[in-house]
Design a protein around this motif. Structure first.
Motif, short mmCIF file in Angstrom:
data_model
loop_
_atom_site.label_atom_id
_atom_site.label_comp_id
_atom_site.label_asym_id
_atom_site.label_seq_id
_atom_site.Cartn_x
_atom_site.Cartn_y
_atom_site.Cartn_z
N VAL A 1 0.83 -1.22 0.00
CA VAL A 1 0.00 0.00 0.00
C VAL A 1 0.86 1.26 0.00
CG1 VAL A 1 -2.02 -1.06 1.05
CG2 VAL A 1 -0.26 -0.09 2.51
N GLY A 2 2.17 1.10 -0.22
CA GLY A 2 3.06 2.25 -0.34
C GLY A 2 3.41 2.94 0.96
N LEU A 3 3.35 2.23 2.09
CA LEU A 3 3.68 2.86 3.38
C LEU A 3 5.10 2.52 3.80
CD1 LEU A 3 0.43 2.20 5.45
CD2 LEU A 3 1.16 4.34 4.39
N ASP A 4 5.83 3.54 4.24
CA ASP A 4 7.15 3.34 4.83
C ASP A 4 6.97 3.01 6.31
OD1 ASP A 4 8.49 4.00 2.47
OD2 ASP A 4 8.47 6.15 2.97
N GLU A 5 8.04 2.55 6.95
CA GLU A 5 7.96 2.33 8.39
C GLU A 5 7.72 3.67 9.07
OE1 GLU A 5 11.68 0.64 9.58
OE2 GLU A 5 12.77 2.48 9.29
#
Length: 78
Positions: free
Chosen positions: A30-34
């Motif tokens: 979903v294109g989320l970074d940490e």
């Protein structure tokens, strides 16, 4: 998965602070970074002072949050 951690640090303006942060893993699907969502509390009063800290102190604490998480992972062999 989100995990919650705590550690203490010292602030020039507020003395001892308890830092609580949530670590969320990256999710490339979903294109989320940490992410590290953190909050600072005065240790004696438990007052949230996160948004009262100046920019330099916020940067300093954020670096500590990232380092703390790295050390936690190393301690548990992750």
């Amino acid at each position: 998965m989100t995990r919650v951690y705590e550690f203490t640090t010292t602030s020039l303006d507020y003395g001892q602070l308890l830092i609580r942060y949530e670590y969320s893993e990256a999710d490339p699907s979903v294109g989320l970074d940490e992410t590290y969502d953190w909050f600072a509390f005065e240790e004696n009063t438990n007052k949230d002072v996160t948004y009262e800290l100046d920019r330099d102190e916020q940067k300093y604490i954020f670096r500590q949050v990232k380092q703390h998480y790295k050390e936690v992972c190393e301690d548990f062999g992750q």
